[in-house]
Design a protein around this motif. Structure first.
Motif, PDB file in Angstrom:
ATOM      1  N   GLU A 164       1.248  -1.148   0.102  1.00  0.00           N
ATOM      2  CA  GLU A 164      -0.517   0.062   0.324  1.00  0.00           C
ATOM      3  C   GLU A 164       0.767   1.151  -0.312  1.00  0.00           C
ATOM      4  O   GLU A 164       0.687   2.289  -0.258  1.00  0.00           O
ATOM      5  CB  GLU A 164      -1.125  -0.048   1.175  1.00  0.00           C
ATOM      6  N   SER A 165       2.040   1.443   0.182  1.00  0.00           N
ATOM      7  CA  SER A 165       3.160   2.212   0.391  1.00  0.00           C
ATOM      8  C   SER A 165       3.299   2.819  -0.917  1.00  0.00           C
ATOM      9  O   SER A 165       3.959   3.870  -1.112  1.00  0.00           O
ATOM     10  CB  SER A 165       3.973   1.865   0.690  1.00  0.00           C
ATOM     11  N   LEU A 166       3.142   2.279  -1.703  1.00  0.00           N
ATOM     12  CA  LEU A 166       3.280   2.108  -3.573  1.00  0.00           C
ATOM     13  C   LEU A 166       1.958   1.726  -3.802  1.00  0.00           C
ATOM     14  O   LEU A 166       1.652   1.140  -4.580  1.00  0.00           O
ATOM     15  CB  LEU A 166       4.737   1.788  -4.554  1.00  0.00           C
ATOM     16  N   PRO A 167       0.453   3.089  -3.805  1.00  0.00           N
ATOM     17  CA  PRO A 167      -0.918   2.473  -4.709  1.00  0.00           C
ATOM     18  C   PRO A 167      -0.886   1.770  -5.824  1.00  0.00           C
ATOM     19  O   PRO A 167      -1.500   0.865  -5.900  1.00  0.00           O
ATOM     20  CB  PRO A 167      -1.356   3.499  -4.967  1.00  0.00           C
ATOM     21  N   ALA A 168      -0.084   2.479  -7.211  1.00  0.00           N
ATOM     22  CA  ALA A 168       0.346   1.499  -8.396  1.00  0.00           C
ATOM     23  C   ALA A 168       0.665   0.113  -8.419  1.00  0.00           C
ATOM     24  O   ALA A 168       0.330  -0.465  -9.434  1.00  0.00           O
ATOM     25  CB  ALA A 168       0.800   2.410  -9.445  1.00  0.00           C
ATOM     26  N   SER A 169       1.167   0.242  -6.999  1.00  0.00           N
ATOM     27  CA  SER A 169       1.422  -1.794  -7.317  1.00  0.00           C
ATOM     28  C   SER A 169       0.424  -3.273  -7.354  1.00  0.00           C
ATOM     29  O   SER A 169       0.931  -3.900  -8.276  1.00  0.00           O
ATOM     30  CB  SER A 169       2.832  -1.872  -6.255  1.00  0.00           C
ATOM     31  N   ILE A 170      -0.777  -2.347  -7.004  1.00  0.00           N
ATOM     32  CA  ILE A 170      -1.689  -3.814  -6.901  1.00  0.00           C
ATOM     33  C   ILE A 170      -2.189  -3.579  -8.169  1.00  0.00           C
ATOM     34  O   ILE A 170      -2.515  -4.933  -8.364  1.00  0.00           O
ATOM     35  CB  ILE A 170      -2.763  -2.339  -6.028  1.00  0.00           C
ATOM     36  N   LEU A 171      -1.469  -3.008  -9.627  1.00  0.00           N
ATOM     37  CA  LEU A 171      -1.906  -3.270 -10.636  1.00  0.00           C
ATOM     38  C   LEU A 171      -1.573  -4.808 -11.417  1.00  0.00           C
ATOM     39  O   LEU A 171      -1.890  -5.131 -12.389  1.00  0.00           O
ATOM     40  CB  LEU A 171      -1.278  -1.788 -12.143  1.00  0.00           C
ATOM     41  N   ASN A 172      -0.252  -4.374 -10.423  1.00  0.00           N
ATOM     42  CA  ASN A 172       0.432  -5.901 -10.229  1.00  0.00           C
ATOM     43  C   ASN A 172      -0.773  -7.233 -10.227  1.00  0.00           C
ATOM     44  O   ASN A 172      -0.371  -8.626 -10.741  1.00  0.00           O
ATOM     45  CB  ASN A 172       1.311  -6.531  -9.517  1.00  0.00           C
ATOM     46  N   LYS A 173      -1.777  -7.171  -9.563  1.00  0.00           N
ATOM     47  CA  LYS A 173      -2.665  -8.440  -9.556  1.00  0.00           C
ATOM     48  C   LYS A 173      -4.689  -7.832 -10.252  1.00  0.00           C
ATOM     49  O   LYS A 173      -5.251  -9.205 -10.455  1.00  0.00           O
ATOM     50  CB  LYS A 173      -3.582  -7.667  -8.155  1.00  0.00           C
ATOM     51  N   HIS A 174      -4.343  -7.361 -11.525  1.00  0.00           N
ATOM     52  CA  HIS A 174      -5.204  -6.618 -12.322  1.00  0.00           C
ATOM     53  C   HIS A 174      -4.912  -7.867 -13.939  1.00  0.00           C
ATOM     54  O   HIS A 174      -3.333  -7.934 -13.564  1.00  0.00           O
ATOM     55  CB  HIS A 174      -5.551  -4.767 -12.661  1.00  0.00           C
ATOM     56  N   SER A 175      -5.418  -8.709 -14.505  1.00  0.00           N
ATOM     57  CA  SER A 175      -5.731  -9.469 -15.443  1.00  0.00           C
ATOM     58  C   SER A 175      -5.193  -8.352 -16.980  1.00  0.00           C
ATOM     59  O   SER A 175      -4.810  -9.131 -17.748  1.00  0.00           O
ATOM     60  CB  SER A 175      -6.625 -10.021 -15.584  1.00  0.00           C
ATOM     61  N   ASN A 176      -5.719  -7.077 -16.712  1.00  0.00           N
ATOM     62  CA  ASN A 176      -5.602  -7.092 -17.830  1.00  0.00           C
ATOM     63  C   ASN A 176      -4.754  -5.398 -18.137  1.00  0.00           C
ATOM     64  O   ASN A 176      -5.426  -4.671 -17.869  1.00  0.00           O
ATOM     65  CB  ASN A 176      -6.315  -7.227 -19.234  1.00  0.00           C
ATOM     66  N   VAL A 177      -3.540  -5.027 -17.943  1.00  0.00           N
ATOM     67  CA  VAL A 177      -2.807  -3.913 -18.059  1.00  0.00           C
ATOM     68  C   VAL A 177      -1.910  -3.334 -18.766  1.00  0.00           C
ATOM     69  O   VAL A 177      -0.944  -4.492 -18.596  1.00  0.00           O
ATOM     70  CB  VAL A 177      -2.336  -3.761 -16.190  1.00  0.00           C
ATOM     71  N   GLU A 178      -1.738  -2.365 -20.140  1.00  0.00           N
ATOM     72  CA  GLU A 178      -0.722  -2.126 -20.860  1.00  0.00           C
ATOM     73  C   GLU A 178      -0.088  -0.756 -19.567  1.00  0.00           C
ATOM     74  O   GLU A 178      -0.588   0.048 -18.909  1.00  0.00           O
ATOM     75  CB  GLU A 178      -1.624  -1.579 -21.758  1.00  0.00           C
ATOM     76  N   ILE A 179       1.155  -0.407 -19.638  1.00  0.00           N
ATOM     77  CA  ILE A 179       1.985  -0.005 -19.585  1.00  0.00           C
ATOM     78  C   ILE A 179       2.778   0.795 -20.512  1.00  0.00           C
ATOM     79  O   ILE A 179       3.716   0.266 -21.046  1.00  0.00           O
ATOM     80  CB  ILE A 179       2.825   0.101 -17.723  1.00  0.00           C
ATOM     81  N   LEU A 180       2.752   2.584 -20.906  1.00  0.00           N
ATOM     82  CA  LEU A 180       2.986   2.641 -21.915  1.00  0.00           C
ATOM     83  C   LEU A 180       4.167   3.732 -21.391  1.00  0.00           C
ATOM     84  O   LEU A 180       3.472   4.989 -21.229  1.00  0.00           O
ATOM     85  CB  LEU A 180       1.919   3.838 -22.840  1.00  0.00           C
ATOM     86  N   VAL A 181       5.270   3.758 -21.619  1.00  0.00           N
ATOM     87  CA  VAL A 181       6.365   5.118 -21.434  1.00  0.00           C
ATOM     88  C   VAL A 181       7.192   4.789 -22.546  1.00  0.00           C
ATOM     89  O   VAL A 181       7.124   5.072 -23.467  1.00  0.00           O
ATOM     90  CB  VAL A 181       7.279   3.244 -20.192  1.00  0.00           C
ATOM     91  N   ASP A 182       7.657   6.815 -21.546  1.00  0.00           N
ATOM     92  CA  ASP A 182       8.629   6.710 -22.809  1.00  0.00           C
ATOM     93  C   ASP A 182      10.286   6.324 -22.251  1.00  0.00           C
ATOM     94  O   ASP A 182      10.428   5.756 -21.177  1.00  0.00           O
ATOM     95  CB  ASP A 182       8.759   8.279 -23.038  1.00  0.00           C
ATOM     96  N   ASN A 183      11.046   6.915 -23.093  1.00  0.00           N
ATOM     97  CA  ASN A 183      12.754   6.271 -22.679  1.00  0.00           C
ATOM     98  C   ASN A 183      13.224   7.186 -21.454  1.00  0.00           C
ATOM     99  O   ASN A 183      13.923   6.301 -20.548  1.00  0.00           O
ATOM    100  CB  ASN A 183      14.013   6.421 -23.779  1.00  0.00           C
ATOM    101  N   GLN A 184      12.370   7.666 -21.084  1.00  0.00           N
ATOM    102  CA  GLN A 184      13.349   8.857 -19.579  1.00  0.00           C
ATOM    103  C   GLN A 184      12.486   8.180 -18.971  1.00  0.00           C
ATOM    104  O   GLN A 184      13.392   7.616 -17.507  1.00  0.00           O
ATOM    105  CB  GLN A 184      12.523  10.060 -19.841  1.00  0.00           C
ATOM    106  N   ALA A 185      10.997   8.001 -18.555  1.00  0.00           N
ATOM    107  CA  ALA A 185      10.844   7.831 -17.376  1.00  0.00           C
ATOM    108  C   ALA A 185      11.633   5.878 -16.920  1.00  0.00           C
ATOM    109  O   ALA A 185      11.409   5.236 -16.248  1.00  0.00           O
ATOM    110  CB  ALA A 185       9.363   6.799 -17.542  1.00  0.00           C
ATOM    111  N   LEU A 186      11.774   4.803 -18.325  1.00  0.00           N
ATOM    112  CA  LEU A 186      12.323   4.205 -18.252  1.00  0.00           C
ATOM    113  C   LEU A 186      14.224   4.037 -17.712  1.00  0.00           C
ATOM    114  O   LEU A 186      14.465   2.944 -17.335  1.00  0.00           O
ATOM    115  CB  LEU A 186      12.940   3.130 -19.735  1.00  0.00           C
ATOM    116  N   GLY A 187      14.482   5.000 -18.052  1.00  0.00           N
ATOM    117  CA  GLY A 187      15.923   4.941 -17.480  1.00  0.00           C
ATOM    118  C   GLY A 187      16.440   4.737 -18.278  1.00  0.00           C
ATOM    119  O   GLY A 187      17.767   4.766 -17.688  1.00  0.00           O
ATOM    120  N   ILE A 188      16.323   5.104 -19.432  1.00  0.00           N
ATOM    121  CA  ILE A 188      17.263   4.354 -21.178  1.00  0.00           C
ATOM    122  C   ILE A 188      17.402   5.606 -21.764  1.00  0.00           C
ATOM    123  O   ILE A 188      16.907   6.211 -21.820  1.00  0.00           O
ATOM    124  CB  ILE A 188      17.302   3.030 -21.519  1.00  0.00           C
TER     125      ILE A 188
END
Ligand code: F6R
Length: 242
Positions: A218-242
């Protein structure tokens, strides 16, 4: 299950997300969309408005539920999320029926009744078909700040100092920045059939890394998305740190 897609920059990722929304609307013309605001979403609404136009999508049966709204901000204030939605989405789409636009009322006389009303309304429409999410630097989704129960429904939140600080970039003076909001709860968000989360820029790197390390807390609210069956996370290079 989470699928991470690196589209290198915000423009590509926003276009990709807009295509997913169009696909949803083509499959189901009376879809219930869960929508977000904030800097991350600006490009998404541009792409979406364009694609709705060129594909002649009729929005008259679409319902939209916004994730959140500030408390005690005039709904005509340029930084209210209601104004944001008018400026970035509603005004551009003539077929959208404003009666199908839902957002919590942060000026309601009785906020307790308002949060219950909003939750019931989402339930009445069968919950969200496709939910769009941003992410806070502290890992919040909607305005569910760290420590919020994963079982939460629509509720009133005291915004964290770091969130108020992050939001202050949108206001002229720091005194103007609201310190409370109404947000859809985490359990409400999780009932969405599909979720697309967008995370751009270096400031989201920490929250994204914590979300992807797979620990659900619960200290990272978004972590609960790991329990959902259908999640797409769209990122750019900076958010990934590359
Ligand atoms: C907004 C919302 C928030 C934002 C998050 C990121 O409706 O629910 O969770 O998505 O605070 O905000 P930006 O995009 O401004 O960095």
């Amino acid at each position: 299950m989470i699928k991470v897609i690196n589209l290198e920059n915000q423009e590509n990722a926003s276009y990709y997300a807009a295509i997913q929304i169009i696909k949803q609307l083509k499959t189901q013309s009376n879809s219930v969309l869960g929508l977000a605001t904030g800097g991350t979403m600006i490009e998404l609404y541009k792409s979406l408005n364009h694609l709705i136009h060129v594909n002649c999508i009729d929005l008259s049966d679409v319902k939209t539920f916004n994730l959140d709204e500030y408390i005690n901000i005039n709904s005509n204030h340029e930084q209210s999320y209601k104004t944001y939605m008018y400026n970035n989405f509603i005004k551009q789409n003539k077929t959208f029926n404003e009666e199908n636009f839902f957002i919590p009322n942060g000026n309601a006389d009785d906020l307790q009744t308002e949060i219950e009303r909003y939750e019931k309304l989402i339930k009445h429409y069968g919950y969200i078909d496709l939910q769009i999410l941003g992410i806070g630097e502290n890992g919040h989704i909607g305005f569910n700040e760290p420590g919020t129960a994963f079982t939460s429904k629509t509720h009133i939140v005291n915004l964290e100092a770091s969130t108020i600080e992050a939001n202050s970039r949108y206001f002229n003076t720091s005194e103007e920045v609201p310190n409370q909001a109404i947000t859809m709860g985490i359990s409400t968000i999780l009932k969405a059939k599909k979720i697309i989360l967008l995370a751009f820029g270096e400031s989201k790197k920490y929250a994204l890394r914590k979300l992807l390390d797979g620990n659900i807390e619960e200290s990272l609210p978004a972590s609960i998305l790991n329990k959902h069956s259908n999640v797409e996370i769209l990122v750019d290079n900076q958010a990934l740190g590359i």
